[in-house]
Scaffold this active site. Structure first.
Site, PDB file in Angstrom:
ATOM      1  N   GLU A 132       0.847  -1.203   0.000  1.00 49.25           N
ATOM      2  CA  GLU A 132       0.000   0.000   0.000  1.00 49.25           C
ATOM      3  C   GLU A 132       0.870   1.237   0.000  1.00 49.25           C
ATOM      4  OE1 GLU A 132      -2.141  -0.145   3.683  1.00 49.25           O
ATOM      5  OE2 GLU A 132      -2.871  -2.163   3.257  1.00 49.25           O
ATOM      6  N   LYS A 134       2.319   4.517   1.514  1.00 49.62           N
ATOM      7  CA  LYS A 134       2.482   5.039   2.871  1.00 49.62           C
ATOM      8  C   LYS A 134       2.128   6.516   2.803  1.00 49.62           C
ATOM      9  CE  LYS A 134       5.711   4.982   6.753  1.00 49.62           C
ATOM     10  NZ  LYS A 134       5.441   6.298   7.248  1.00 49.62           N
ATOM     11  N   ASP A 136       1.630  10.220   3.965  1.00 55.04           N
ATOM     12  CA  ASP A 136       2.369  11.055   4.907  1.00 55.04           C
ATOM     13  C   ASP A 136       1.396  11.973   5.650  1.00 55.04           C
ATOM     14  OD1 ASP A 136       4.524  11.992   6.224  1.00 55.04           O
ATOM     15  OD2 ASP A 136       5.353  13.157   4.570  1.00 55.04           O
ATOM     16  N   TYR A 243      -6.875   1.694   6.648  1.00 53.33           N
ATOM     17  CA  TYR A 243      -6.124   0.488   6.305  1.00 53.33           C
ATOM     18  C   TYR A 243      -6.103  -0.608   7.381  1.00 53.33           C
ATOM     19  CZ  TYR A 243      -2.657   3.523   8.578  1.00 53.33           C
ATOM     20  OH  TYR A 243      -2.033   4.371   9.430  1.00 53.33           O
ATOM     21  N   LYS A 331      10.910   3.099   2.302  1.00 51.23           N
ATOM     22  CA  LYS A 331      10.876   4.560   2.177  1.00 51.23           C
ATOM     23  C   LYS A 331      11.385   5.012   0.810  1.00 51.23           C
ATOM     24  CE  LYS A 331      10.247   7.091   5.253  1.00 51.23           C
ATOM     25  NZ  LYS A 331       9.867   7.590   6.545  1.00 51.23           N
ATOM     26  N   CYS A 425      29.486  44.372   4.333  1.00 51.23           N
ATOM     27  CA  CYS A 425      28.310  43.771   4.969  1.00 51.23           C
ATOM     28  C   CYS A 425      27.019  44.228   4.295  1.00 51.23           C
ATOM     29  CB  CYS A 425      28.259  44.126   6.457  1.00 51.23           C
ATOM     30  SG  CYS A 425      26.725  43.565   7.223  1.00 51.23           S
ATOM     31  N   CYS A 428      24.603  46.325   6.697  1.00 54.97           N
ATOM     32  CA  CYS A 428      24.922  47.665   7.211  1.00 54.97           C
ATOM     33  C   CYS A 428      24.483  48.686   6.179  1.00 54.97           C
ATOM     34  CB  CYS A 428      26.415  47.785   7.493  1.00 54.97           C
ATOM     35  SG  CYS A 428      26.917  46.913   8.986  1.00 54.97           S
ATOM     36  N   CYS A 446      30.345  40.088   9.907  1.00 46.37           N
ATOM     37  CA  CYS A 446      30.338  41.548   9.963  1.00 46.37           C
ATOM     38  C   CYS A 446      30.881  41.945  11.333  1.00 46.37           C
ATOM     39  CB  CYS A 446      28.921  42.089   9.789  1.00 46.37           C
ATOM     40  SG  CYS A 446      28.810  43.843  10.172  1.00 46.37           S
ATOM     41  N   CYS A 451      25.807  47.001  13.572  1.00 51.30           N
ATOM     42  CA  CYS A 451      25.137  46.511  12.354  1.00 51.30           C
ATOM     43  C   CYS A 451      23.653  46.290  12.668  1.00 51.30           C
ATOM     44  CB  CYS A 451      25.769  45.199  11.897  1.00 51.30           C
ATOM     45  SG  CYS A 451      24.845  44.365  10.596  1.00 51.30           S
TER      46      CYS A 451
HETATM   47  S1  IVH Z   1       0.048   0.175   8.789  1.00 49.65           S
HETATM   48  C1  IVH Z   1       0.916  -1.857  12.756  1.00 49.65           C
HETATM   49  N1  IVH Z   1      -0.395   1.340   6.484  1.00 49.65           N
HETATM   50  O1  IVH Z   1       2.978   5.140   8.907  1.00 49.65           O
HETATM   51  C2  IVH Z   1       0.994  -1.211  11.429  1.00 49.65           C
HETATM   52  N2  IVH Z   1       0.593   2.623   8.204  1.00 49.65           N
HETATM   53  O2  IVH Z   1       5.655   4.995  10.037  1.00 49.65           O
HETATM   54  C3  IVH Z   1       0.350   0.083  11.430  1.00 49.65           C
HETATM   55  N3  IVH Z   1       1.014   4.940   7.592  1.00 49.65           N
HETATM   56  O3  IVH Z   1       2.026   4.861  12.255  1.00 49.65           O
HETATM   57  C4  IVH Z   1       0.598   0.899  10.283  1.00 49.65           C
HETATM   58  N4  IVH Z   1       0.238   4.833   5.551  1.00 49.65           N
HETATM   59  O4  IVH Z   1       0.609   6.350  10.714  1.00 49.65           O
HETATM   60  C5  IVH Z   1       0.088   1.480   7.724  1.00 49.65           C
HETATM   61  N5  IVH Z   1      -0.867   2.244   4.409  1.00 49.65           N
HETATM   62  C6  IVH Z   1      -0.403   2.378   5.646  1.00 49.65           C
HETATM   63  C7  IVH Z   1       0.104   3.604   6.101  1.00 49.65           C
HETATM   64  C8  IVH Z   1       0.601   3.684   7.393  1.00 49.65           C
HETATM   65  C9  IVH Z   1       0.781   5.622   6.467  1.00 49.65           C
HETATM   66  C10 IVH Z   1       1.644   5.532   8.799  1.00 49.65           C
HETATM   67  C11 IVH Z   1       0.994   5.140  10.094  1.00 49.65           C
HETATM   68  C12 IVH Z   1       2.100   4.530  10.905  1.00 49.65           C
HETATM   69  C13 IVH Z   1       3.303   5.135  10.268  1.00 49.65           C
HETATM   70  C14 IVH Z   1       4.539   4.355  10.541  1.00 49.65           C
END
Ligand code: IVH
Length: 699
Positions: A132, A134, A136, A243, A331, A425, A428, A446, A451
Site C-alpha cells: 500500500e 504510505k 504522509d 487500512y 521509504k 556587509c 549595514c 560583519c 550593524c
Molecule cells: S500500517 C501496525 N499502512 O505510517 C501497522 N501505516 O511509520 C500500522 N502509515 O504509524 C501501520 N500509511 O501512521 C500502515 N498504508 C499504511 C500507512 C501507514 C501511512 C503511517 C501510520 C504509521 C506510520 C509508521
C-alpha cells in the site's frame, strides 16, 4: 494552548544542577499533574474552565521543566508525555484498546529482501503480501459502537492518544453510521492527510491574513487536527485513507486484503492503489511504480507499506516493542528536483555570520514550493562549483531546509556567472563595513557592533520563546524599534516607555500595553534563560543551563577565568575562550550593568523556576488601582512567579491584592478570612521575602 516549549532539546538537565531535591521535585510534579488533570476535567468535561489558557500553559511548562530536570520521575501518564508536542493540546487523553504501533523502515530493495528473509526464517510456509502507499499524514483510530461513530483518537504515544471525535467527524468521506456493522465494537484505523490542493489553499489564506503558514501538508494536517474549533477544522478539508480493521478487538478476516475489501464496501475511503502481490519481486515492482508516480498525486506519500497478507502468518510473526514484524515501510528516496539558480542572497545572522541562500526558480516538490535553499558557506559554493544561472539539484527530505546538492554541468550555456562573495556587509546601511573571515573559520562575519541587521536578529533571539519569552516582540515590532532608534541593544528594551511603544506605527494601545507587561515579566525569566538570550557565542540552551547552575550569577560568570570555565562539565577550551572574550568586551560589561539596573534577574536564587516553584498553584485576586503596577503588569508578575490571577474571591483564593477604591472583593476576602496584600506586600512576596500577608482587619 499551543506554544509549548519543547523539552526535548533541553537534554540532560540533571538533578545535581537543579535547585530542588528529588523528593521536592516529586511532590511538585505530583501536585502539578493533579492540578493540570483538574483543569482538564473542568475544561473538557464540565466546559467550565476557571483559569486562562496562558495560566494553564504555565502549569504545563513548569511540569516540563521539572521533568526535564528529573527524567526518572516521568511517567507515561504525565500530561507532558502525549505525543505531538502538545501536552496542553486541549483534548482528553484516552487509552488505545490495542496499541498503535509504528513501522520499521527499509531504504533499498536489498533491505526489503532481508526483511522477507527474516520473516521466512520465522515462518516457512507460503504467504503473499499486500503493498500500500504510505500516506504522509497522521494516524487515527475510529471507533464505531453499535455501528455509530463514537470516538476518534490520535496515535499519541501509541498507548494513549487525544480524543478528537468532533474534528474527525468533519472528514466528509467517513461514514458516521455503518449500514451493516460486523460487531458491536468496530475499530478502523487509517491515515488522515490534507490533500495538496487543500494545503495550497490553506497556506494562501493564512498568508493573506498575515499568519504563519505550514511548512508541509503533514504539519498542516496535524495542526488542523489539534484545533479546538471543529468549524475551522471542517473548512480545511481533511481527508483519510483507512487500512486497518478490528472487530471486538480482533482482526475479523483471514487476510488483510479481505479487511480492505470490507472497508471499501462499507464506504470507508481505502486507497485505490493497494495491491495484492504474490512475490517480493512483485512488491518491488510496485514500489518502483509508486515512487515514479509520486509527484502526480494530490497527497504526499513517503513510501510503501508492505504487509504480510494472511492474518495467521501475521500472528506467527508477531511484533517487537515498537513495530510489527509482519509489516515494513519501504521509504522513497528524498525528493530531488532540478531548477535554476537565479541568485544568491547573503543573510547576516545575530553574530554577524554571513550565510549564502540560493534563490531558485520556484519548483513544487513533495508538497511545498521550494524557492530558496541553503548553500551553507563559501566553501560549499566552491566545492560544488555552483554558478549563477546554473541548473542545480535541490534535495528536500522531511522537514529539513532544502539543500543545493549538485550542479548539472552539462546544462551550462556559458552564460553562467561566478558567485561573488560580498566584501562589505549587506546588512549595514552605508555598506562600508568590511567583512572579516577569521583564520580557520568557514564563514565571513560583519565586525560592526552597530550593524542593524545583526541587532535585529539578536533582539529576535533575545525575545524568543526559548529565551526571554517576550510575546509580542516579533520581527515587525523589532524592525520598528530599531528603525526609530529606540533600541540599540537588548537592555534598551527595559527602558522603553509605554508612550514610546504606543507611538510605534500601527501598534494599538492594547498591544503596546501587553508588550510592556511582557517585557516587565521577562525580567524574572531567570539566569538560565538570560544567559541563552544574551547570545554569547557557543552558549546554547544546554550550556546556558550548566553555566547558570555552576556559577549562580551573571557576575560570577563574568569574572570566571578560562580554567574555572573549563571545570564545568561540557565546557571545552574553545567555548571557554569565547565566553571570556565576550565578557571581556566593554560593551557587554556595560550591557550587563544596564540589565541589572533595570531589575532583570541575573542570579539563580531568584530565577523564574524557583520563584515559580514558590508560588506554584497560588491563586490571587486583584481589586482596586495599585499605586505603580497596572493590572496587566501585576498579573504578568504573578504569573511569571507561578501564581494565577482569577476574577472571583473564593475559599480557594490564597491572596487578594488591594489597591485604591477596592470593590466588593475586599469585603468578600475579609468575610472568608483570605489574606490581603497591598502592592508592597505583593512585591515582597514575589521577591521571596516572607509571607507579608496583612490580617484583613488592618486595612
Ligand atoms: S500500517 C501496525 N499502512 O505510517 C501497522 N501505516 O511509520 C500500522 N502509515 O504509524 C501501520 N500509511 O501512521 C500502515 N498504508 C499504511 C500507512 C501507514 C501511512 C503511517 C501510520 C504509521 C506510520 C509508521
Amino acid at each position: 494552548m499551543s506554544n509549548q516549549p519543547s523539552t526535548s532539546d533541553w537534554p540532560g538537565e540533571r538533578s545535581q544542577d537543579w535547585p530542588v531535591t528529588r523528593a521536592e521535585a516529586q511532590r511538585m510534579i505530583e501536585a502539578l499533574r493533579a492540578e493540570i488533570a483538574h483543569h482538564n476535567e473542568l475544561y473538557y468535561q464540565q466546559h467550565a474552565p476557571i483559569i486562562a489558557d496562558y495560566d494553564y500553559d504555565q502549569l504545563v511548562r513548569r511540569l516540563q521543566a521539572l521533568e526535564a530536570a528529573f527524567p526518572e520521575l516521568i511517567t507515561p501518564d504525565s500530561p507532558t508525555q502525549r505525543v505531538g508536542g502538545s501536552p496542553g493540546g486541549g483534548f482528553k487523553s484516552v487509552p488505545h484498546r490495542i496499541r498503535m504501533l509504528s513501522l520499521d523502515n527499509v531504504y533499498a530493495p536489498e533491505e526489503l529482501r532481508e526483511w522477507e528473509a527474516r520473516c521466512r526464517r520465522v515462518y516457512d510456509g507460503p504467504f503473499d503480501y499486500v503493498a500500500e502507499l504510505k500516506i504522509d499524514g497522521l494516524s487515527l483510530a475510529l471507533r464505531y459502537t453499535d455501528g455509530v461513530l463514537t470516538e476518534a483518537v490520535t496515535r499519541g504515544d501509541g498507548t494513549t492518544g487525544d480524543l478528537v471525535t468532533d474534528n474527525a467527524r468533519t472528514i466528509r468521506q467517513l461514514p458516521q453510521r455503518l449500514a451493516a456493522p460486523l460487531g458491536s465494537d468496530i475499530e478502523v484505523r487509517g491515515e488522515v492527510y490534507l490533500p495538496l490542493s487543500a494545503f495550497r489553499q490553506l497556506n494562501a489564506a493564512l498568508e493573506a491574513e498575515g499568519e504563519k503558514t505550514f511548512v508541509n501538508p503533514r504539519n498542516a494536517a496535524a495542526g488542523t487536527m489539534k484545533l479546538l474549533d471543529a468549524h475551522v477544522v471542517a473548512g480545511r478539508g481533511l481527508a483519510m485513507f483507512c487500512y486497518e480493521l478490528f472487530v471486538n478487538g480482533v482482526k475479523p478476516f483471514e487476510t488483510h486484503w479481505e479487511s480492505l475489501t470490507w472497508l471499501r464496501q462499507a464506504a470507508f475511503p481505502v486507497n485505490p492503489h493497494a495491491r495484492r502481490c504474490a512475490t517480493l519481486d512483485e512488491v518491488l515492482a510496485y514500489c518502483a511504480e509508486m515512487e515514479s508516480q509520486r509527484a502526480t498525486r494530490d497527497y504526499d506519500t513517503d513510501g510503501v507499506v508492505v504487509k504480510v497478507n494472511p492474518i495467521r502468518v501475521q500472528q506467527e510473526l508477531g511484533e517487537t516493542a515498537k513495530a510489527p514484524r509482519w509489516a515494513v515501510a519501504y521509504k522513497f528516496a528524498p525528493m530531488r528536483v532540478r531548477t535554476r539558480l537565479r541568485g544568491v542572497t547573503w543573510q547576516v545572522g545575530r553574530l554577524g555570520t554571513l550565510t549564502p541562500v540560493a534563490e531558485l526558480e520556484p519548483v513544487f516538490v513533495a508538497g511545498t514550493t521550494v524557492a530558496r535553499a541553503s548553500l551553507h558557506n563559501e566553501d560549499q559554493i566552491q566545492r560544488l562549483d555552483v554558478r549563477l544561472g546554473d541548473q542545480v539539484i535541490v534535495e528536500k527530505s522531511g522537514d529539513i531546509i532544502p539543500q543545493v546538492v549538485g550542479v548539472v554541468t552539462e546544462a551550462r550555456t556559458g552564460a553562467e556567472a561566478p558567485i561573488v562573495v560580498p566584501t562589505l556587509c549587506p546588512g549595514c546601511p552605508d555598506r562600508q563595513v568590511r567583512l572579516v573571515r577569521a583564520e580557520g573559520e568557514v564563514a565571513w562575519r560583519c565586525p560592526e557592533p552597530h550593524c542593524p541587521t545583526k541587532l535585529r536578529q539578536a533582539l529576535q533571539h533575545f525575545a524568543a520563546r526559548t529565551a526571554m519569552d517576550i510575546e509580542g516582540l516579533g520581527e515587525v515590532v523589532i524592525d520598528k524599534l530599531v528603525r526609530e532608534g529606540l533600541v540599540t541593544d537588548c537592555a534598551d528594551l527595559y527602558t522603553l516607555t509605554a508612550e514610546q511603544v504606543a507611538a510605534l506605527e500601527r501598534l494599538g494601545d492594547k498591544s503596546a500595553q501587553n508588550l510592556m507587561a511582557q517585557i516587565a515579566r521577562s525580567k524574572t525569566a531567570g539566569l538560565e534563560r538570560l544567559l541563552f538570550a544574551l547570545g554569547i557565542p557557543d552558549v546554547g540552551r544546554r550550556k546556558a543551563q550548566l553555566l547558570a547552575h555552576h556559577f549562580g550569577s551573571l557576575a560570577a560568570l563574568a569574572g570566571a577565568s578560562e580554567e574555572a570555565l573549563t571545570a564545568v562539565r561540557d565546557i571545552g577550551t574553545t567555548t571557554a575562550r569565547r565566553i571570556r572574550e565576550w565578557f571581556a568586551d566593554d560593551r557587554h560589561r556595560h550591557l550587563i550593568a544596564r540589565l541589572e539596573a533595570a531589575g532583570v534577574v541575573t542570579r539563580l536564587e531568584t530565577s523564574g523556576s524557583q520563584t515559580a516553584a514558590r508560588l506554584a498553584g497560588k491563586q490571587f485576586v486583584l481589586t482596586g488601582t495599585l499605586p505603580t503596577l497596572t493590572r496587566n503588569a501585576a498579573t504578568a508578575l504573578i504569573e511569571a512567579a507561578g501564581g494565577r490571577v482569577t476574577g472571583t474571591v473564593s475559599k480557594k483564593t490564597n491572596y487578594v491584592v488591594v489597591g485604591d477604591n477596592p470593590g466588593s472583593k475586599l469585603a468578600k476576602a475579609q468575610a472568608l478570612g483570605v489574606p490581603v496584600l497591598d502592592e508592597a506586600g505583593l512585591l515582597a512576596l514575589l521577591n521571596g521575602r516572607g509571607t507579608p500577608a496583612m490580617p484583613p482587619a488592618s486595612l
